[in-house]
Each structure stands twice: as C-alpha cells, then as structure tokens.
Write a protein that holds these residues in place. Structure first.
Motif, PDB file in Angstrom:
ATOM      1  N   GLU A   3      10.104  15.275 -14.286  1.00 24.27           N
ATOM      2  CA  GLU A   3       9.430  15.730 -15.528  1.00 24.27           C
ATOM      3  C   GLU A   3       7.796  15.124 -15.750  1.00 24.27           C
ATOM      4  OE1 GLU A   3      12.135  14.923 -18.886  1.00 24.27           O
ATOM      5  OE2 GLU A   3      13.446  16.355 -17.824  1.00 24.27           O
ATOM      6  N   GLU A   4       7.305  14.518 -14.702  1.00 24.77           N
ATOM      7  CA  GLU A   4       5.938  14.055 -14.844  1.00 24.77           C
ATOM      8  C   GLU A   4       5.599  14.042 -13.303  1.00 24.77           C
ATOM      9  OE1 GLU A   4       5.138  10.678 -18.284  1.00 24.77           O
ATOM     10  OE2 GLU A   4       6.414  10.054 -16.473  1.00 24.77           O
ATOM     11  N   LEU A   5       4.031  14.512 -13.654  1.00 23.05           N
ATOM     12  CA  LEU A   5       3.331  14.427 -12.308  1.00 23.05           C
ATOM     13  C   LEU A   5       2.283  13.335 -12.423  1.00 23.05           C
ATOM     14  CD1 LEU A   5       2.874  18.337 -11.343  1.00 23.05           C
ATOM     15  CD2 LEU A   5       4.329  16.566 -10.252  1.00 23.05           C
ATOM     16  N   VAL A   6       1.644  12.710 -11.494  1.00 22.14           N
ATOM     17  CA  VAL A   6       0.659  11.932 -11.535  1.00 22.14           C
ATOM     18  C   VAL A   6      -0.380  12.685 -10.983  1.00 22.14           C
ATOM     19  CG1 VAL A   6      -0.531  10.013 -10.473  1.00 22.14           C
ATOM     20  CG2 VAL A   6       1.999   9.768 -10.923  1.00 22.14           C
ATOM     21  N   GLU A   7      -1.703  12.721 -11.942  1.00 29.03           N
ATOM     22  CA  GLU A   7      -2.796  13.296 -11.576  1.00 29.03           C
ATOM     23  C   GLU A   7      -4.019  12.242 -11.054  1.00 29.03           C
ATOM     24  OE1 GLU A   7      -6.096  16.399 -13.719  1.00 29.03           O
ATOM     25  OE2 GLU A   7      -4.577  15.620 -14.724  1.00 29.03           O
ATOM     26  N   MET A   8      -4.737  12.599 -10.082  1.00 29.61           N
ATOM     27  CA  MET A   8      -5.850  11.882  -9.738  1.00 29.61           C
ATOM     28  C   MET A   8      -6.886  12.623  -8.933  1.00 29.61           C
ATOM     29  SD  MET A   8      -4.618   8.996  -7.068  1.00 29.61           S
ATOM     30  CE  MET A   8      -3.481   8.172  -7.854  1.00 29.61           C
ATOM     31  N   ASN A   9      -8.275  12.069  -9.162  1.00 29.41           N
ATOM     32  CA  ASN A   9      -9.193  12.819  -8.405  1.00 29.41           C
ATOM     33  C   ASN A   9      -9.193  12.741  -6.941  1.00 29.41           C
ATOM     34  OD1 ASN A   9     -10.826  10.814  -7.711  1.00 29.41           O
ATOM     35  ND2 ASN A   9     -11.721  11.019  -9.710  1.00 29.41           N
ATOM     36  N   GLY A  10      -9.716  13.640  -5.921  1.00 27.36           N
ATOM     37  CA  GLY A  10      -9.544  13.348  -4.584  1.00 27.36           C
ATOM     38  C   GLY A  10      -9.982  11.945  -4.064  1.00 27.36           C
ATOM     39  N   PRO A  11     -11.150  11.412  -4.617  1.00 23.06           N
ATOM     40  CA  PRO A  11     -11.551  10.265  -4.006  1.00 23.06           C
ATOM     41  C   PRO A  11     -10.639   8.984  -4.466  1.00 23.06           C
ATOM     42  CG  PRO A  11     -13.591  11.295  -5.064  1.00 23.06           C
ATOM     43  CD  PRO A  11     -12.198  12.170  -5.442  1.00 23.06           C
ATOM     44  N   GLN A  12      -9.925   9.136  -5.616  1.00 24.11           N
ATOM     45  CA  GLN A  12      -9.079   8.035  -5.672  1.00 24.11           C
ATOM     46  C   GLN A  12      -7.819   8.293  -4.942  1.00 24.11           C
ATOM     47  OE1 GLN A  12      -9.298   5.326  -8.864  1.00 24.11           O
ATOM     48  NE2 GLN A  12     -11.360   6.104  -7.840  1.00 24.11           N
ATOM     49  N   PHE A  13      -7.371   9.364  -4.797  1.00 21.45           N
ATOM     50  CA  PHE A  13      -6.374   9.645  -3.717  1.00 21.45           C
ATOM     51  C   PHE A  13      -6.694   9.126  -2.392  1.00 21.45           C
ATOM     52  CE2 PHE A  13      -3.654  12.460  -0.975  1.00 21.45           C
ATOM     53  CZ  PHE A  13      -2.663  12.044  -1.601  1.00 21.45           C
ATOM     54  N   ASN A  14      -7.668   9.365  -1.787  1.00 17.15           N
ATOM     55  CA  ASN A  14      -8.354   9.007  -0.481  1.00 17.15           C
ATOM     56  C   ASN A  14      -8.476   7.615  -0.624  1.00 17.15           C
ATOM     57  OD1 ASN A  14      -8.350  11.683   0.563  1.00 17.15           O
ATOM     58  ND2 ASN A  14     -10.200  11.832  -0.174  1.00 17.15           N
ATOM     59  N   LYS A  15      -8.695   6.863  -1.716  1.00 16.48           N
ATOM     60  CA  LYS A  15      -8.875   5.540  -1.475  1.00 16.48           C
ATOM     61  C   LYS A  15      -7.334   4.813  -1.423  1.00 16.48           C
ATOM     62  CE  LYS A  15      -9.875   1.442  -4.807  1.00 16.48           C
ATOM     63  NZ  LYS A  15     -10.386   1.313  -6.093  1.00 16.48           N
TER      64      LYS A  15
ATOM     65  N   ASP B  11      -0.829  14.460   5.216  1.00 17.13           N
ATOM     66  CA  ASP B  11      -1.322  15.472   6.042  1.00 17.13           C
ATOM     67  C   ASP B  11      -2.917  15.565   5.784  1.00 17.13           C
ATOM     68  OD1 ASP B  11      -0.563  18.220   7.228  1.00 17.13           O
ATOM     69  OD2 ASP B  11      -1.993  18.776   5.550  1.00 17.13           O
ATOM     70  N   SER B  12      -3.639  15.859   6.848  1.00 10.60           N
ATOM     71  CA  SER B  12      -5.228  15.943   6.452  1.00 10.60           C
ATOM     72  C   SER B  12      -5.729  16.887   5.349  1.00 10.60           C
ATOM     73  CB  SER B  12      -5.829  16.141   7.781  1.00 10.60           C
ATOM     74  OG  SER B  12      -5.687  17.272   8.273  1.00 10.60           O
ATOM     75  N   GLY B  13      -4.979  18.035   5.250  1.00 12.61           N
ATOM     76  CA  GLY B  13      -5.281  19.005   4.379  1.00 12.61           C
ATOM     77  C   GLY B  13      -5.458  18.504   2.777  1.00 12.61           C
ATOM     78  N   LEU B  14      -4.597  17.521   2.541  1.00  9.07           N
ATOM     79  CA  LEU B  14      -4.511  16.777   1.154  1.00  9.07           C
ATOM     80  C   LEU B  14      -5.947  15.995   0.860  1.00  9.07           C
ATOM     81  CD1 LEU B  14      -0.914  15.927   0.917  1.00  9.07           C
ATOM     82  CD2 LEU B  14      -2.113  17.474  -0.321  1.00  9.07           C
ATOM     83  N   SER B  15      -6.541  15.479   2.207  1.00  7.09           N
ATOM     84  CA  SER B  15      -7.741  14.671   1.615  1.00  7.09           C
ATOM     85  C   SER B  15      -8.945  15.488   1.367  1.00  7.09           C
ATOM     86  CB  SER B  15      -8.122  13.765   3.083  1.00  7.09           C
ATOM     87  OG  SER B  15      -8.325  14.848   4.207  1.00  7.09           O
ATOM     88  N   ARG B  16      -8.734  16.704   1.436  1.00  7.18           N
ATOM     89  CA  ARG B  16      -9.857  17.673   1.216  1.00  7.18           C
ATOM     90  C   ARG B  16      -9.817  18.122  -0.397  1.00  7.18           C
ATOM     91  NH1 ARG B  16      -9.024  18.995   6.639  1.00  7.18           N
ATOM     92  NH2 ARG B  16      -7.814  20.702   5.951  1.00  7.18           N
ATOM     93  N   CYS B  17      -8.869  17.764  -1.178  1.00  3.13           N
ATOM     94  CA  CYS B  17      -8.683  18.271  -2.581  1.00  3.13           C
ATOM     95  C   CYS B  17      -9.466  17.661  -3.310  1.00  3.13           C
ATOM     96  CB  CYS B  17      -7.037  18.149  -2.800  1.00  3.13           C
ATOM     97  SG  CYS B  17      -5.951  19.252  -1.905  1.00  3.13           S
TER      98      CYS B  17
END
Length: 158
Positions: A131-143, A114-120
């Motif tokens: 019981e766990e979430l992966v956290e990453m910054n937007g540029p890493q997610f977009n990569k 979904d294109s909305g996620l690429s702006r986070c």
C-alpha cells in the motif's frame, strides 16, 4: 503496514531524500504503478534469484520482464533461478510477501540494476508492503545504487 524498518534505516543511512506515496492495496508492481497513477517504466521491481553461491537481486522496470540469459551473462552464474515467493518471508521478515523493496543492499544481497532505470527522472518502488511506494528523484536513486553493477537485464513484455 508502513515502510520496512530495514529499508527505512538503509535509506536514512545513505542520506537519500524520498517520499512515501500511499495507494490502494495491490498485488504486483505493475498494479502499484496503476494504482498510484505513475508509469510502469518508472517503478523499479525486485526479482530475487539464487544459486549455490547465494542470492542476487535484479532490479528492473515494472513495465518489463526479466531477461535471465542477460543476468547469466552479466554474472557468469548460469544456475541462478527465481526464489519461490513462499521463501521470501524468512529473507525479508519486515516485508509483506510479494512487496520486496528493490534495495537488496539493505539486506546484504548483491544487487544488479537494469540500466534503463538509471535514466529515469523519478523512480518509485515498493516500500515493503502492498500500500506504499517510495518515491525519489533519479539522482538520489542513482546515488543509492552507486555500488551496484548496471546492465540491460530486462526485455519488454511480449
């Protein structure tokens, strides 16, 4: 449980930086967001669809619902339907039921974002357990999703 083995290997192979966030046991991505004290629109959730051609994973914000019509229009596959949760164990053997990581690429599944996620600025997603979430910054997610198609695939909850 901890991060799904296949997901961990894929994230490392893609050389993306991430952190794991522990939270109390939850059943849904929305509950995970609340439990981890993050906004629902920053949590990417996976929805697995299937038709006679195979699987498609759609990744949308936990704050939204799937717009199946938009998925049909984007893919040209009008018979895609949600896969029943009890079938997911054989497809994602290293994950707990209902805690799919939204990285279908790690499992050889075509993935739409979904294109909305690429702006986070920051993204969170299930690590394969409740019981766990992966956290990453937007540029890493977009990569991570650079090879995936992106479109408006969700709508706000009614």
């Amino acid at each position: 449980m901890t991060i799904a083995a296949r997901l961990s290997q894929y994230l490392n192979d893609q050389s993306v930086d991430y952190h794991l966030i522990q939270h109390p046991h939850t059943r849904t991505s929305r509950e995970s967001a609340h439990s981890a004290h993050v906004r629902e629109d920053q949590v990417a959730k996976a929805i697995l669809l299937r038709d006679k051609e195979g699987f498609v994973m759609v990744v949308i914000p936990a704050s939204s619902s799937l717009d199946l019509r938009a998925v049909h229009m984007e893919t040209g596959r009008n018979s895609l339907e949600m896969v029943a949760e009890n079938e997911l164990g054989s497809i994602f053997p290293d994950c707990e039921l209902g805690a799919l990581p939204p990285v279908g690429q790690a499992y050889g599944i075509t993935t739409l974002l979904d294109s909305g996620l690429s702006r986070c600025e920051t993204i969170f997603f299930e690590a394969g357990d409740h019981e766990e979430l992966v956290e990453m910054n937007g540029p890493q997610f977009n990569k991570l999703f650079a090879g995936c198609r992106s479109a408006d695939l969700s709508k706000d909850w009614p």
